[in-house]
Design a protein around this motif. Structure first.
Motif, PDB file in Angstrom:
ATOM      1  N   GLY A   1       0.819  -1.204   0.000  1.00 61.63           N
ATOM      2  CA  GLY A   1       0.000   0.000   0.000  1.00 61.63           C
ATOM      3  C   GLY A   1       0.855   1.257   0.000  1.00 61.63           C
ATOM      4  N   PRO A   2       0.295   2.357  -0.465  1.00 60.62           N
ATOM      5  CA  PRO A   2       1.033   3.614  -0.535  1.00 60.62           C
ATOM      6  C   PRO A   2       1.531   4.104   0.829  1.00 60.62           C
ATOM      7  CG  PRO A   2      -1.070   3.812  -1.689  1.00 60.62           C
ATOM      8  CD  PRO A   2      -1.042   2.474  -1.027  1.00 60.62           C
ATOM      9  N   GLU A   3       0.746   3.886   1.865  1.00 57.61           N
ATOM     10  CA  GLU A   3       1.148   4.352   3.198  1.00 57.61           C
ATOM     11  C   GLU A   3       2.376   3.583   3.695  1.00 57.61           C
ATOM     12  OE1 GLU A   3       0.903   7.044   6.288  1.00 57.61           O
ATOM     13  OE2 GLU A   3      -0.207   7.030   4.410  1.00 57.61           O
ATOM     14  N   LEU A   4       2.383   2.267   3.506  1.00 56.49           N
ATOM     15  CA  LEU A   4       3.545   1.466   3.897  1.00 56.49           C
ATOM     16  C   LEU A   4       4.764   1.866   3.068  1.00 56.49           C
ATOM     17  CD1 LEU A   4       4.950  -0.754   5.475  1.00 56.49           C
ATOM     18  CD2 LEU A   4       3.997  -2.421   3.842  1.00 56.49           C
ATOM     19  N   HIS A   5       4.571   2.088   1.778  1.00 58.21           N
ATOM     20  CA  HIS A   5       5.666   2.526   0.904  1.00 58.21           C
ATOM     21  C   HIS A   5       6.268   3.829   1.437  1.00 58.21           C
ATOM     22  CE1 HIS A   5       6.972   3.158  -3.578  1.00 58.21           C
ATOM     23  NE2 HIS A   5       7.969   3.309  -2.741  1.00 58.21           N
ATOM     24  N   LYS A   6       5.392   4.764   1.781  1.00 52.49           N
ATOM     25  CA  LYS A   6       5.835   6.050   2.324  1.00 52.49           C
ATOM     26  C   LYS A   6       6.620   5.845   3.626  1.00 52.49           C
ATOM     27  CE  LYS A   6       3.803   9.980   4.673  1.00 52.49           C
ATOM     28  NZ  LYS A   6       2.522  10.567   5.080  1.00 52.49           N
ATOM     29  N   ASN A   7       6.088   5.022   4.536  1.00 53.82           N
ATOM     30  CA  ASN A   7       6.753   4.801   5.820  1.00 53.82           C
ATOM     31  C   ASN A   7       8.111   4.117   5.656  1.00 53.82           C
ATOM     32  OD1 ASN A   7       4.709   6.046   7.265  1.00 53.82           O
ATOM     33  ND2 ASN A   7       3.580   4.138   7.561  1.00 53.82           N
ATOM     34  N   LEU A   8       8.195   3.191   4.731  1.00 54.97           N
ATOM     35  CA  LEU A   8       9.487   2.538   4.461  1.00 54.97           C
ATOM     36  C   LEU A   8      10.502   3.549   3.925  1.00 54.97           C
ATOM     37  CD1 LEU A   8       8.219  -0.773   2.820  1.00 54.97           C
ATOM     38  CD2 LEU A   8       9.229  -0.520   5.101  1.00 54.97           C
TER      39      LEU A   8
ATOM     40  N   ILE B   1      10.531   6.741   4.470  1.00 57.58           N
ATOM     41  CA  ILE B   1      10.907   7.630   5.581  1.00 57.58           C
ATOM     42  C   ILE B   1      11.960   6.955   6.455  1.00 57.58           C
ATOM     43  CG2 ILE B   1      10.054   8.674   7.729  1.00 57.58           C
ATOM     44  CD1 ILE B   1       7.401   9.235   6.171  1.00 57.58           C
ATOM     45  N   GLN B   2      11.733   5.678   6.785  1.00 60.93           N
ATOM     46  CA  GLN B   2      12.707   4.947   7.601  1.00 60.93           C
ATOM     47  C   GLN B   2      14.063   4.868   6.906  1.00 60.93           C
ATOM     48  OE1 GLN B   2      12.551   3.854  10.768  1.00 60.93           O
ATOM     49  NE2 GLN B   2      10.608   4.928  10.790  1.00 60.93           N
ATOM     50  N   ALA B   3      14.051   4.608   5.624  1.00 61.14           N
ATOM     51  CA  ALA B   3      15.304   4.540   4.876  1.00 61.14           C
ATOM     52  C   ALA B   3      16.021   5.887   4.918  1.00 61.14           C
ATOM     53  CB  ALA B   3      15.037   4.122   3.430  1.00 61.14           C
ATOM     54  N   ARG B   4      15.276   6.954   4.701  1.00 57.07           N
ATOM     55  CA  ARG B   4      15.862   8.299   4.725  1.00 57.07           C
ATOM     56  C   ARG B   4      16.445   8.614   6.099  1.00 57.07           C
ATOM     57  NH1 ARG B   4      11.576  11.708   3.915  1.00 57.07           N
ATOM     58  NH2 ARG B   4      11.188  10.606   1.975  1.00 57.07           N
ATOM     59  N   LYS B   5      15.725   8.239   7.171  1.00 57.32           N
ATOM     60  CA  LYS B   5      16.218   8.463   8.532  1.00 57.32           C
ATOM     61  C   LYS B   5      17.531   7.726   8.784  1.00 57.32           C
ATOM     62  CE  LYS B   5      11.867   9.228  11.002  1.00 57.32           C
ATOM     63  NZ  LYS B   5      10.942   8.651  12.000  1.00 57.32           N
ATOM     64  N   ASN B   6      17.711   6.611   8.109  1.00 52.71           N
ATOM     65  CA  ASN B   6      18.939   5.826   8.259  1.00 52.71           C
ATOM     66  C   ASN B   6      19.980   6.151   7.190  1.00 52.71           C
ATOM     67  OD1 ASN B   6      18.563   3.684  10.504  1.00 52.71           O
ATOM     68  ND2 ASN B   6      16.595   3.765   9.456  1.00 52.71           N
ATOM     69  N   SER B   7      19.749   7.228   6.472  1.00 50.04           N
ATOM     70  CA  SER B   7      20.676   7.687   5.411  1.00 50.04           C
ATOM     71  C   SER B   7      21.033   6.575   4.433  1.00 50.04           C
ATOM     72  CB  SER B   7      21.951   8.257   6.030  1.00 50.04           C
ATOM     73  OG  SER B   7      21.658   9.321   6.895  1.00 50.04           O
ATOM     74  N   THR B   8      20.016   5.854   3.985  1.00 47.98           N
ATOM     75  CA  THR B   8      20.242   4.775   3.033  1.00 47.98           C
ATOM     76  C   THR B   8      19.122   4.778   2.000  1.00 47.98           C
ATOM     77  OG1 THR B   8      20.739   2.417   2.869  1.00 47.98           O
ATOM     78  CG2 THR B   8      19.004   3.019   4.393  1.00 47.98           C
ATOM     79  N   SER B   9      19.291   3.989   0.976  1.00 48.25           N
ATOM     80  CA  SER B   9      18.253   3.888  -0.046  1.00 48.25           C
ATOM     81  C   SER B   9      17.135   2.980   0.457  1.00 48.25           C
ATOM     82  CB  SER B   9      18.829   3.310  -1.340  1.00 48.25           C
ATOM     83  OG  SER B   9      19.189   1.946  -1.153  1.00 48.25           O
TER      84      SER B   9
ATOM     85  N   ASN C   1      15.879   0.536  -1.184  1.00 49.14           N
ATOM     86  CA  ASN C   1      16.292  -0.827  -1.522  1.00 49.14           C
ATOM     87  C   ASN C   1      17.229  -1.406  -0.455  1.00 49.14           C
ATOM     88  OD1 ASN C   1      16.361  -3.032  -3.600  1.00 49.14           O
ATOM     89  ND2 ASN C   1      18.550  -2.598  -3.399  1.00 49.14           N
ATOM     90  N   ALA C   2      18.224  -0.647  -0.054  1.00 49.80           N
ATOM     91  CA  ALA C   2      19.179  -1.126   0.955  1.00 49.80           C
ATOM     92  C   ALA C   2      18.479  -1.352   2.295  1.00 49.80           C
ATOM     93  CB  ALA C   2      20.328  -0.134   1.114  1.00 49.80           C
ATOM     94  N   TRP C   3      17.575  -0.445   2.658  1.00 51.71           N
ATOM     95  CA  TRP C   3      16.878  -0.582   3.937  1.00 51.71           C
ATOM     96  C   TRP C   3      16.003  -1.829   3.951  1.00 51.71           C
ATOM     97  CZ3 TRP C   3      12.238  -0.914   6.388  1.00 51.71           C
ATOM     98  CH2 TRP C   3      12.235  -0.637   7.762  1.00 51.71           C
ATOM     99  N   VAL C   4      15.240  -2.041   2.876  1.00 51.33           N
ATOM    100  CA  VAL C   4      14.370  -3.213   2.785  1.00 51.33           C
ATOM    101  C   VAL C   4      15.210  -4.498   2.735  1.00 51.33           C
ATOM    102  CG1 VAL C   4      12.684  -4.416   1.321  1.00 51.33           C
ATOM    103  CG2 VAL C   4      12.425  -1.969   1.775  1.00 51.33           C
ATOM    104  N   THR C   5      16.323  -4.482   2.017  1.00 46.83           N
ATOM    105  CA  THR C   5      17.207  -5.648   1.954  1.00 46.83           C
ATOM    106  C   THR C   5      17.696  -6.017   3.337  1.00 46.83           C
ATOM    107  OG1 THR C   5      17.910  -5.142  -0.307  1.00 46.83           O
ATOM    108  CG2 THR C   5      19.376  -6.535   0.998  1.00 46.83           C
ATOM    109  N   GLU C   6      18.102  -5.021   4.118  1.00 47.98           N
ATOM    110  CA  GLU C   6      18.570  -5.265   5.489  1.00 47.98           C
ATOM    111  C   GLU C   6      17.441  -5.806   6.365  1.00 47.98           C
ATOM    112  OE1 GLU C   6      21.063  -5.608   8.730  1.00 47.98           O
ATOM    113  OE2 GLU C   6      21.599  -5.211   6.647  1.00 47.98           O
ATOM    114  N   ALA C   7      16.258  -5.227   6.239  1.00 52.20           N
ATOM    115  CA  ALA C   7      15.117  -5.687   7.039  1.00 52.20           C
ATOM    116  C   ALA C   7      14.756  -7.132   6.692  1.00 52.20           C
ATOM    117  CB  ALA C   7      13.917  -4.764   6.821  1.00 52.20           C
ATOM    118  N   LEU C   8      14.759  -7.465   5.421  1.00 52.44           N
ATOM    119  CA  LEU C   8      14.450  -8.838   5.013  1.00 52.44           C
ATOM    120  C   LEU C   8      15.537  -9.810   5.464  1.00 52.44           C
ATOM    121  CD1 LEU C   8      13.038  -8.187   1.423  1.00 52.44           C
ATOM    122  CD2 LEU C   8      11.745  -8.823   3.469  1.00 52.44           C
ATOM    123  N   SER C   9      16.784  -9.388   5.383  1.00 52.04           N
ATOM    124  CA  SER C   9      17.890 -10.230   5.838  1.00 52.04           C
ATOM    125  C   SER C   9      17.761 -10.541   7.323  1.00 52.04           C
ATOM    126  CB  SER C   9      19.238  -9.555   5.570  1.00 52.04           C
ATOM    127  OG  SER C   9      19.456  -9.422   4.188  1.00 52.04           O
ATOM    128  N   LYS C  10      17.424  -9.533   8.112  1.00 48.88           N
ATOM    129  CA  LYS C  10      17.221  -9.735   9.553  1.00 48.88           C
ATOM    130  C   LYS C  10      16.042 -10.677   9.808  1.00 48.88           C
ATOM    131  CE  LYS C  10      19.158  -5.403  11.213  1.00 48.88           C
ATOM    132  NZ  LYS C  10      18.859  -4.076  11.784  1.00 48.88           N
TER     133      LYS C  10
END
Length: 84
Positions: A48-55, A57-65, A67-76
């Protein structure tokens, strides 16, 4: 390449590789199995668009893309799963 003397040129290497792939496919067919295929490393998900937006935002807060943020979350998630 000592173990594969016919593979001294690109053409011979390609020919040998194709022969090995065909042997593997025949081996799988004899066993009634599907050959294992490599994964591309890409997959499309629909969220959904809201989840996309929140992801994002989280990536931006962690100074990453994203794609990189989601890859790390899935790896964990995989690492923490009981199947790993």
């Amino acid at each position: 390449m000592a173990s594969c003397p016919e593979a001294y040129s690109p053409h011979a290497t390609s020919k040998a590789l194709n022969r090995y792939i065909e042997d593997y496919r025949e081996f799988c067919a004899e066993r009634g199995e599907n050959p294992e295929k490599p994964y591309s490393g890409k997959f499309l998900i629909r969220i959904g668009p809201e989840l996309h937006k929140n992801l994002a935002i989280q990536a931006r807060k962690n100074s990453t893309s994203l794609n990189a943020w989601v890859t790390e979350a899935l790896s964990k998630a995989v690492k923490d799963s009981p199947l790993h």
